[in-house]
Design a protein around this motif. Structure first.
Motif, short mmCIF file in Angstrom:
data_model
loop_
_atom_site.label_atom_id
_atom_site.label_comp_id
_atom_site.label_asym_id
_atom_site.label_seq_id
_atom_site.Cartn_x
_atom_site.Cartn_y
_atom_site.Cartn_z
N TRP A 116 0.84 -1.21 0.00
CA TRP A 116 0.00 0.00 0.00
C TRP A 116 0.87 1.26 0.00
CZ3 TRP A 116 -4.70 1.24 -1.25
CH2 TRP A 116 -5.22 2.47 -0.85
N ARG A 117 1.90 1.28 0.83
CA ARG A 117 2.80 2.44 0.86
C ARG A 117 3.51 2.61 -0.49
NH1 ARG A 117 4.13 0.23 5.99
NH2 ARG A 117 6.09 -0.49 5.12
N ALA A 118 3.85 1.50 -1.13
CA ALA A 118 4.55 1.56 -2.42
C ALA A 118 3.67 2.08 -3.54
CB ALA A 118 5.09 0.18 -2.78
N ILE A 119 2.35 1.93 -3.40
CA ILE A 119 1.46 2.37 -4.48
C ILE A 119 0.77 3.69 -4.18
CG2 ILE A 119 1.10 0.00 -5.31
CD1 ILE A 119 -1.72 0.09 -4.07
N GLU A 153 2.23 6.34 -1.72
CA GLU A 153 3.09 7.41 -1.24
C GLU A 153 3.89 7.94 -2.44
OE1 GLU A 153 5.37 5.88 2.05
OE2 GLU A 153 3.56 5.69 3.30
N PRO A 154 3.84 9.24 -2.70
CA PRO A 154 4.45 9.79 -3.92
C PRO A 154 5.89 9.34 -4.19
CG PRO A 154 3.13 11.48 -2.88
CD PRO A 154 3.15 10.29 -1.93
N ALA A 155 6.76 9.38 -3.20
CA ALA A 155 8.16 8.99 -3.43
C ALA A 155 8.26 7.52 -3.82
CB ALA A 155 9.00 9.29 -2.20
N ASN A 156 7.49 6.67 -3.16
CA ASN A 156 7.51 5.24 -3.46
C ASN A 156 6.86 4.94 -4.80
OD1 ASN A 156 8.73 4.79 -0.97
ND2 ASN A 156 6.79 4.41 0.04
N LEU A 157 5.75 5.58 -5.09
CA LEU A 157 5.06 5.38 -6.36
C LEU A 157 5.95 5.81 -7.53
CD1 LEU A 157 2.48 4.65 -7.93
CD2 LEU A 157 1.54 6.87 -7.29
N SER A 158 6.69 6.88 -7.33
CA SER A 158 7.59 7.39 -8.37
C SER A 158 8.72 6.42 -8.70
CB SER A 158 8.16 8.74 -7.96
OG SER A 158 7.14 9.70 -7.88
N GLU A 159 9.02 5.49 -7.79
CA GLU A 159 10.10 4.53 -8.03
C GLU A 159 9.76 3.54 -9.14
OE1 GLU A 159 11.20 2.47 -4.48
OE2 GLU A 159 11.91 4.28 -3.49
N TRP A 160 8.48 3.29 -9.36
CA TRP A 160 8.11 2.27 -10.34
C TRP A 160 7.10 2.75 -11.38
CZ3 TRP A 160 3.07 0.64 -10.75
CH2 TRP A 160 2.22 0.96 -9.69
N TYR A 161 6.35 3.80 -11.08
CA TYR A 161 5.35 4.32 -12.02
C TYR A 161 6.09 5.06 -13.14
CZ TYR A 161 0.82 6.14 -13.45
OH TYR A 161 -0.32 6.40 -14.16
N PRO A 162 5.56 5.08 -14.37
CA PRO A 162 6.31 5.67 -15.48
C PRO A 162 6.42 7.20 -15.44
CG PRO A 162 4.18 4.91 -16.24
CD PRO A 162 4.34 4.43 -14.82
N LEU A 163 5.73 7.86 -14.52
CA LEU A 163 5.83 9.31 -14.35
C LEU A 163 6.21 9.60 -12.91
CD1 LEU A 163 2.47 10.25 -16.12
CD2 LEU A 163 4.76 10.48 -17.09
N VAL A 189 5.56 11.28 -9.50
CA VAL A 189 4.39 11.78 -8.78
C VAL A 189 4.85 12.96 -7.93
CG1 VAL A 189 2.53 11.22 -7.18
CG2 VAL A 189 3.42 9.48 -8.75
N THR A 190 4.29 14.15 -8.22
CA THR A 190 4.71 15.35 -7.50
C THR A 190 3.73 15.73 -6.39
OG1 THR A 190 3.64 16.79 -9.13
CG2 THR A 190 5.97 16.25 -9.48
N GLU A 191 2.52 15.22 -6.47
CA GLU A 191 1.52 15.52 -5.44
C GLU A 191 0.47 14.42 -5.45
OE1 GLU A 191 -2.02 18.78 -4.85
OE2 GLU A 191 -0.09 19.53 -5.57
N LEU A 192 -0.01 14.07 -4.26
CA LEU A 192 -1.07 13.08 -4.16
C LEU A 192 -1.89 13.41 -2.92
CD1 LEU A 192 -0.74 9.28 -4.76
CD2 LEU A 192 -2.11 10.15 -2.89
N ASP A 193 -3.14 13.77 -3.13
CA ASP A 193 -4.08 14.09 -2.05
C ASP A 193 -4.91 12.83 -1.81
OD1 ASP A 193 -5.90 15.14 -0.26
OD2 ASP A 193 -6.80 16.54 -1.68
N PRO A 194 -4.60 12.05 -0.76
CA PRO A 194 -5.16 10.71 -0.59
C PRO A 194 -6.62 10.67 -0.13
CG PRO A 194 -3.79 11.24 1.28
CD PRO A 194 -3.68 12.39 0.31
N ARG A 195 -7.51 10.98 -1.07
CA ARG A 195 -8.95 10.92 -0.80
C ARG A 195 -9.67 10.89 -2.14
NH1 ARG A 195 -11.24 15.82 -1.92
NH2 ARG A 195 -9.75 17.50 -2.22
N ILE A 196 -10.88 10.38 -2.13
CA ILE A 196 -11.68 10.39 -3.35
C ILE A 196 -11.91 11.84 -3.76
CG2 ILE A 196 -13.94 9.83 -4.34
CD1 ILE A 196 -13.93 7.34 -2.52
N GLY A 197 -11.64 12.15 -5.00
CA GLY A 197 -11.72 13.52 -5.51
C GLY A 197 -10.42 14.29 -5.36
#
Length: 140
Positions: free
Chosen positions: A28-31, A33-43, A45-53
């Protein structure tokens, strides 16, 4: 093309299942949290507001910023967002986690409009998911 591609209404969906040897909390943290997501996602991630919308912002290698909107956020279970690209392109991405023995099953689905992009997209996601697995292994 593998059997990962399926029709999804007037769009197409690539669906991947990966068994990961890591507990849902770590994945969950890897998918999400911006720093962790950026390790494997093709772009990046500079910002992530963790809520629907909530907003999710990306930057590509050329510095172009793309935006998205979170459509599902259920901690330790499901994270989904729409990624808004060029020329009014909207892709839907969903990541679902299911506990599985000592690890978890990741179900990743990417829904998009242009079937001609499916083969390259599938190859790219397989590389990204391999990178996710490697990043998780490196964190111990």
């Amino acid at each position: 093309m593998s059997d990962a591609l399926r029709p999804a209404g007037d769009k197409w969906a690539l669906r991947f299942e990966r068994r990961l040897a890591h507990p849902p909390k770590k994945v969950w943290r890897a998918i999400t949290e911006p720093a962790n997501l950026s390790e494997w996602y093709p772009l990046t991630v500079t910002e992530l507001d963790p809520r629907i919308g909530g907003a999710i912002l990306f930057r590509d290698e050329e510095g172009t910023e793309l935006r998205g909107e979170i459509t599902e956020f259920e901690p330790l279970k499901a994270f989904a967002f729409q990624e808004f690209g060029e020329q009014d392109r909207v892709d839907d991405l969903q990541l679902e986690l299911r506990p599985d023995a000592d690890g978890c099953l990741l179900i990743f689905t990417h829904t998009f409009a242009d079937k001609t992009e499916a083969a390259g997209t599938e190859t790219g996601w397989n590389r990204c998911l391999d990178a996710l697995d490697q990043a998780l292994d490196e964190r111990g």
